[in-house]
Design a protein around this motif. Structure first.
Motif, PDB file in Angstrom:
ATOM      1  N   ARG A 268       0.826  -1.209   0.000  1.00 21.17           N
ATOM      2  CA  ARG A 268       0.000   0.000   0.000  1.00 21.17           C
ATOM      3  C   ARG A 268       0.859   1.257   0.000  1.00 21.17           C
ATOM      4  NH1 ARG A 268      -1.391   3.266   3.951  1.00 21.17           N
ATOM      5  NH2 ARG A 268      -0.534   1.831   5.516  1.00 21.17           N
ATOM      6  N   VAL A 269       1.911   1.263   0.823  1.00 21.45           N
ATOM      7  CA  VAL A 269       2.778   2.441   0.900  1.00 21.45           C
ATOM      8  C   VAL A 269       3.487   2.675  -0.427  1.00 21.45           C
ATOM      9  CG1 VAL A 269       4.835   3.377   1.997  1.00 21.45           C
ATOM     10  CG2 VAL A 269       3.086   2.288   3.391  1.00 21.45           C
ATOM     11  N   LEU A 270       4.046   1.605  -1.006  1.00 10.72           N
ATOM     12  CA  LEU A 270       4.782   1.762  -2.261  1.00 10.72           C
ATOM     13  C   LEU A 270       3.849   2.154  -3.408  1.00 10.72           C
ATOM     14  CD1 LEU A 270       7.357  -1.176  -2.151  1.00 10.72           C
ATOM     15  CD2 LEU A 270       7.811   1.259  -1.929  1.00 10.72           C
ATOM     16  N   THR A 271       2.658   1.582  -3.423  1.00 16.74           N
ATOM     17  CA  THR A 271       1.710   1.940  -4.476  1.00 16.74           C
ATOM     18  C   THR A 271       1.306   3.409  -4.373  1.00 16.74           C
ATOM     19  OG1 THR A 271       0.872  -0.326  -4.505  1.00 16.74           O
ATOM     20  CG2 THR A 271      -0.497   1.358  -5.518  1.00 16.74           C
ATOM     21  N   ALA A 272       1.097   3.874  -3.151  1.00 17.37           N
ATOM     22  CA  ALA A 272       0.746   5.287  -2.967  1.00 17.37           C
ATOM     23  C   ALA A 272       1.892   6.196  -3.397  1.00 17.37           C
ATOM     24  CB  ALA A 272       0.382   5.536  -1.500  1.00 17.37           C
ATOM     25  N   LYS A 273       3.114   5.816  -3.040  1.00 19.17           N
ATOM     26  CA  LYS A 273       4.259   6.626  -3.449  1.00 19.17           C
ATOM     27  C   LYS A 273       4.426   6.632  -4.963  1.00 19.17           C
ATOM     28  CE  LYS A 273       7.005   6.306   0.793  1.00 19.17           C
ATOM     29  NZ  LYS A 273       8.307   5.865   1.386  1.00 19.17           N
ATOM     30  N   GLN A 274       4.186   5.483  -5.578  1.00 19.05           N
ATOM     31  CA  GLN A 274       4.315   5.415  -7.027  1.00 19.05           C
ATOM     32  C   GLN A 274       3.277   6.297  -7.713  1.00 19.05           C
ATOM     33  OE1 GLN A 274       3.570   1.599  -8.924  1.00 19.05           O
ATOM     34  NE2 GLN A 274       5.280   1.970 -10.292  1.00 19.05           N
ATOM     35  N   LYS A 275       2.050   6.283  -7.222  1.00 17.71           N
ATOM     36  CA  LYS A 275       1.020   7.143  -7.791  1.00 17.71           C
ATOM     37  C   LYS A 275       1.408   8.614  -7.640  1.00 17.71           C
ATOM     38  CE  LYS A 275      -2.870   3.958  -7.160  1.00 17.71           C
ATOM     39  NZ  LYS A 275      -4.165   3.719  -6.473  1.00 17.71           N
ATOM     40  N   HIS A 276       1.963   8.954  -6.472  1.00 17.26           N
ATOM     41  CA  HIS A 276       2.367  10.352  -6.259  1.00 17.26           C
ATOM     42  C   HIS A 276       3.491  10.746  -7.211  1.00 17.26           C
ATOM     43  CE1 HIS A 276       3.336  14.095  -4.251  1.00 17.26           C
ATOM     44  NE2 HIS A 276       4.595  13.693  -4.156  1.00 17.26           N
ATOM     45  N   VAL A 277       4.470   9.866  -7.374  1.00 15.97           N
ATOM     46  CA  VAL A 277       5.601  10.172  -8.263  1.00 15.97           C
ATOM     47  C   VAL A 277       5.118  10.321  -9.699  1.00 15.97           C
ATOM     48  CG1 VAL A 277       7.726   9.227  -9.248  1.00 15.97           C
ATOM     49  CG2 VAL A 277       7.360   9.139  -6.788  1.00 15.97           C
ATOM     50  N   LEU A 278       4.249   9.393 -10.136  1.00 13.60           N
ATOM     51  CA  LEU A 278       3.753   9.464 -11.502  1.00 13.60           C
ATOM     52  C   LEU A 278       2.799  10.633 -11.712  1.00 13.60           C
ATOM     53  CD1 LEU A 278       3.167   5.694 -12.330  1.00 13.60           C
ATOM     54  CD2 LEU A 278       5.109   7.155 -12.918  1.00 13.60           C
ATOM     55  N   TYR A 279       2.320  11.222 -10.634  1.00 14.39           N
ATOM     56  CA  TYR A 279       1.510  12.441 -10.742  1.00 14.39           C
ATOM     57  C   TYR A 279       2.385  13.696 -10.715  1.00 14.39           C
ATOM     58  CZ  TYR A 279      -1.591  16.237  -9.303  1.00 14.39           C
ATOM     59  OH  TYR A 279      -2.239  17.435  -9.215  1.00 14.39           O
ATOM     60  N   ALA A 280       3.407  13.688  -9.854  1.00 17.04           N
ATOM     61  CA  ALA A 280       4.211  14.893  -9.664  1.00 17.04           C
ATOM     62  C   ALA A 280       5.299  15.049 -10.723  1.00 17.04           C
ATOM     63  CB  ALA A 280       4.840  14.874  -8.269  1.00 17.04           C
ATOM     64  N   LEU A 281       5.978  13.957 -11.077  1.00 22.13           N
ATOM     65  CA  LEU A 281       7.104  14.069 -12.002  1.00 22.13           C
ATOM     66  C   LEU A 281       6.703  14.611 -13.376  1.00 22.13           C
ATOM     67  CD1 LEU A 281       9.660  11.149 -11.538  1.00 22.13           C
ATOM     68  CD2 LEU A 281      10.081  13.603 -11.563  1.00 22.13           C
ATOM     69  N   PRO A 282       5.621  14.145 -13.984  1.00 22.18           N
ATOM     70  CA  PRO A 282       5.259  14.743 -15.285  1.00 22.18           C
ATOM     71  C   PRO A 282       5.032  16.241 -15.201  1.00 22.18           C
ATOM     72  CG  PRO A 282       4.054  12.699 -14.937  1.00 22.18           C
ATOM     73  CD  PRO A 282       4.745  13.015 -13.642  1.00 22.18           C
ATOM     74  N   ARG A 283       4.471  16.718 -14.100  1.00 17.95           N
ATOM     75  CA  ARG A 283       4.251  18.155 -13.956  1.00 17.95           C
ATOM     76  C   ARG A 283       5.582  18.894 -13.838  1.00 17.95           C
ATOM     77  NH1 ARG A 283      -1.149  19.119 -12.131  1.00 17.95           N
ATOM     78  NH2 ARG A 283      -0.478  21.013 -11.027  1.00 17.95           N
ATOM     79  N   LEU A 284       6.505  18.335 -13.048  1.00  6.03           N
ATOM     80  CA  LEU A 284       7.821  18.960 -12.929  1.00  6.03           C
ATOM     81  C   LEU A 284       8.542  18.963 -14.260  1.00  6.03           C
ATOM     82  CD1 LEU A 284       9.085  17.489  -9.525  1.00  6.03           C
ATOM     83  CD2 LEU A 284       8.308  19.813  -9.969  1.00  6.03           C
ATOM     84  N   LEU A 285       8.459  17.841 -14.994  1.00  8.07           N
ATOM     85  CA  LEU A 285       9.118  17.766 -16.293  1.00  8.07           C
ATOM     86  C   LEU A 285       8.501  18.753 -17.283  1.00  8.07           C
ATOM     87  CD1 LEU A 285       9.519  13.895 -16.557  1.00  8.07           C
ATOM     88  CD2 LEU A 285      11.369  15.550 -16.376  1.00  8.07           C
ATOM     89  N   GLU A 286       7.192  18.912 -17.217  1.00  7.43           N
ATOM     90  CA  GLU A 286       6.536  19.868 -18.113  1.00  7.43           C
ATOM     91  C   GLU A 286       6.974  21.298 -17.806  1.00  7.43           C
ATOM     92  OE1 GLU A 286       1.986  21.105 -19.490  1.00  7.43           O
ATOM     93  OE2 GLU A 286       2.347  19.437 -18.105  1.00  7.43           O
ATOM     94  N   ARG A 287       7.030  21.643 -16.513  1.00  6.47           N
ATOM     95  CA  ARG A 287       7.489  22.988 -16.142  1.00  6.47           C
ATOM     96  C   ARG A 287       8.956  23.182 -16.547  1.00  6.47           C
ATOM     97  NH1 ARG A 287       2.968  22.579 -15.354  1.00  6.47           N
ATOM     98  NH2 ARG A 287       3.137  23.361 -17.479  1.00  6.47           N
ATOM     99  N   TYR A 288       9.738  22.131 -16.382  1.00  7.70           N
ATOM    100  CA  TYR A 288      11.148  22.231 -16.746  1.00  7.70           C
ATOM    101  C   TYR A 288      11.305  22.424 -18.258  1.00  7.70           C
ATOM    102  CZ  TYR A 288      16.008  20.802 -17.440  1.00  7.70           C
ATOM    103  OH  TYR A 288      17.335  20.744 -17.811  1.00  7.70           O
ATOM    104  N   GLN A 289      10.485  21.698 -19.037  1.00  8.70           N
ATOM    105  CA  GLN A 289      10.556  21.853 -20.480  1.00  8.70           C
ATOM    106  C   GLN A 289      10.152  23.270 -20.890  1.00  8.70           C
ATOM    107  OE1 GLN A 289      11.852  19.747 -22.508  1.00  8.70           O
ATOM    108  NE2 GLN A 289      11.430  20.924 -24.380  1.00  8.70           N
ATOM    109  N   ASP A 290       9.107  23.792 -20.272  1.00 11.67           N
ATOM    110  CA  ASP A 290       8.716  25.177 -20.552  1.00 11.67           C
ATOM    111  C   ASP A 290       9.847  26.140 -20.223  1.00 11.67           C
ATOM    112  OD1 ASP A 290       6.259  24.259 -21.328  1.00 11.67           O
ATOM    113  OD2 ASP A 290       5.299  24.669 -19.402  1.00 11.67           O
ATOM    114  N   TRP A 291      10.487  25.899 -19.099  1.00 14.87           N
ATOM    115  CA  TRP A 291      11.597  26.765 -18.682  1.00 14.87           C
ATOM    116  C   TRP A 291      12.716  26.752 -19.711  1.00 14.87           C
ATOM    117  CZ3 TRP A 291      16.743  25.926 -17.320  1.00 14.87           C
ATOM    118  CH2 TRP A 291      17.360  26.970 -16.621  1.00 14.87           C
ATOM    119  N   ARG A 292      13.092  25.561 -20.168  1.00 11.11           N
ATOM    120  CA  ARG A 292      14.193  25.477 -21.139  1.00 11.11           C
ATOM    121  C   ARG A 292      13.822  26.154 -22.457  1.00 11.11           C
ATOM    122  NH1 ARG A 292      18.488  22.019 -20.225  1.00 11.11           N
ATOM    123  NH2 ARG A 292      18.849  22.022 -22.470  1.00 11.11           N
ATOM    124  N   GLU A 293      12.606  25.903 -22.927  1.00 14.65           N
ATOM    125  CA  GLU A 293      12.214  26.488 -24.204  1.00 14.65           C
ATOM    126  C   GLU A 293      12.184  28.009 -24.141  1.00 14.65           C
ATOM    127  OE1 GLU A 293       8.517  24.742 -25.185  1.00 14.65           O
ATOM    128  OE2 GLU A 293       9.369  22.777 -25.725  1.00 14.65           O
TER     129      GLU A 293
END
Length: 485
Positions: free
Chosen positions: A370-395
């Motif tokens: 349960r703990v690992l599944t919750a962490k995985q869901k959080h990572v897969l929710y947060a990382l794409p947003r961070l990557l998107e902001r980072y891509q915007d920043w670079r462009e």
């Protein structure tokens, strides 16, 4: 554009709704400043106020804010060009060598468990009497409860648990070292940026002195430039201190602070994209999805074996004996069988305790899942947003707004923008660049922490190395073998 119009424009930008997208706006302004700083430096170099060689001046002009121009961008370096050397260094660490020894120890424990439980017993007896007697006896206890088989299963499961724990530990160790290298790279970027800011402020101070001599700048504004130089000097000292701390951490973890390393944001983006597209069964909802769950699952199996071992240890194992006796001239031969009688204690309580251990292990596995599944869901929710902001920043940093930054620099040189407004804009631009560095560090930290904790880092690196090994122009097969060590 006069001073008042430009000031109102800047105030509108920073107070409008665009401020909620702070990183995007700041990155754009940072890109604007790139051409502005270069234009200002062009003017100063023409006055020969800063004695710099032409090649060094060109590099400085291209990186006046710590951002390489597109033609001077560092080429992308794939995993296969720097990861094998790092893993070779990693595999030579004493901690890793100790893990290999522990694995060998577990394999020996399996061999030791797969041996006979009882050895035969030999008995000799002599009695001195009117008629001397001699006796020879041989007895063997039978493993009726299969203690040997249960002990072998237990040793195998304990070895598998140890292998899983070692694999998870190794993933965490490697993640910690990769994060240290990423933080070292970021601190060096910040140090280079602070140094370039310091050099550029010195150049601007020279221009300010010329404008003061020409009566185009007040003494107060010159002092503001001098205060800015003092601030940049302090920032450079702090950046150097942070870089030294990062170097020390890398030396502590890897023994060397000059290891090859290159950013791998692209690989993180590929991993996140594939993880989001994977079926639900592959996202941690099955026991075989995450390597970090292997140890907890083996603990459940071990608890079941423990119940079997209690039953085997408390079983009544019979003993068969043979005896030969000579008394005077009489020869005797005897056969005997002895069986323990479990009358006073049938060990039922021990069996109940072992059965409860199975339930505890199962609940522990479910909690871990349960703990690992919750962490995985959080990572897969947060990382794409961070990557998107980072891509915007670079462009935005690399593409947009050079003319606006150039115009701002020209307005300051022409006296249409006050020195205080100009310096405030430069501080905002510098802060936006540092925000970008912090965002990049946050991506590395989030991804590496999760990959180490879930045990996916080594499999991911092995898979990446295997893919690269299929393309000889990028990575030789030897590199893949190094990764798989």
């Amino acid at each position: 554009m006069n001073k008042t119009t430009l000031a109102r424009t800047l105030a509108c930008l920073f107070r409008s709704g665009l401020l909620s997208c702070g990183l995007v706006l700041a990155a754009g302004l940072l890109a604007f400043a790139l051409a502005a700083e270069n234009d200002t430096l062009d003017v100063f170099l023409e006055t020969n106020a800063l004695e710099t060689k032409a090649p060094e001046a060109e590099v400085f002009k291209a990186q006046s804010l710590g951002l390489p121009a597109k033609e001077t961008d560092a080429p992308y370096v794939a995993f296969g060009q720097w990861l094998p050397a790092l893993l070779t260094q990693f595999n030579q660490l004493p901690e890793v060598q100790a893990q290999l020894t522990r694995q060998q120890q577990a394999e020996l424990a399996i061999q030791a468990a797969d041996r006979a439980v009882y050895n035969p017993e030999l008995g000799l007896n002599y009695q001195n009497a009117d008629t001397d007697s001699y006796s020879l006896g041989l007895s063997q206890t039978l493993d009726w409860g299969d203690k040997r088989g249960v002990a072998t299963k237990r040793a195998e499961l304990e070895a598998q648990i140890m292998f899983a724990d070692i694999g998870l530990e190794r993933n965490q160790m490697l993640a910690e070292r990769l994060l240290a290298l990423a933080e070292q790279a970021q601190s060096r970027k910040a140090l280079t940026f602070a140094e370039q800011q310091l050099r550029f402020t010195k150049a601007q101070l020279g221009i300010a002195k010329q404008r003061l001599a020409a009566g185009d700048l007040s003494n107060v504004e010159l002092q503001l430039m001098q205060l800015e130089l003092a601030t940049n000097t302090a920032d450079y000292a702090l950046a150097e201190q942070a870089a030294l701390v990062a170097d020390g951490k890398v030396i502590e973890l890897l023994g060397d602070n000059n290891l090859a390393f290159s950013e791998f944001i692209k690989e993180i983006h590929v991993f996140v994209t594939q993880a989001k597209q994977a079926p639900a069964a592959e996202l941690g909802t099955s026991k075989s999805a995450l390597p970090a769950l292997a140890s907890a699952y083996q603990q459940v199996l071990l608890a079941r074996v423990n119940a079997m071992q209690v039953k085997a240890d408390t079983s009544a194992d019979p003993t068969i004996s043979l005896a030969a006796e000579k008394e005077g001239t009489d020869n005797k031969l005897g056969v005997g069988v002895s069986i323990p009688l479990q009358v006073r204690n049938n060990y039922s309580e021990l069996q109940a305790v072992a059965d409860k251990g199975i339930a505890i292990a199962e609940q522990g596995y479910l909690a871990r899942e349960r703990v690992l599944t919750a962490k995985q869901k959080h990572v897969l929710y947060a990382l794409p947003r961070l990557l998107e902001r980072y891509q915007d920043w670079r462009e935005l940093v690399q593409v947009s707004g050079a003319k606006a930054a150039k115009s701002l620099s020209q307005q300051w040189q022409a006296g249409d923008v006050s020195t205080s407004e100009y310096l405030q804009s430069r501080r905002q631009l510098a802060a936006s660049y540092l925000v970008g560095l912090n965002l990049e560090t946050a991506i590395y930290q989030s991804w590496l922490t999760w990959m180490g904790e879930s045990g996916q880092l080594m499999p991911f690196l092995n898979g990446t190395a295997e893919q690269i090994s299929q393309a000889p122009s990028h990575m030789p097969n030897a590199a893949a073998r190094t990764v798989n060590q």
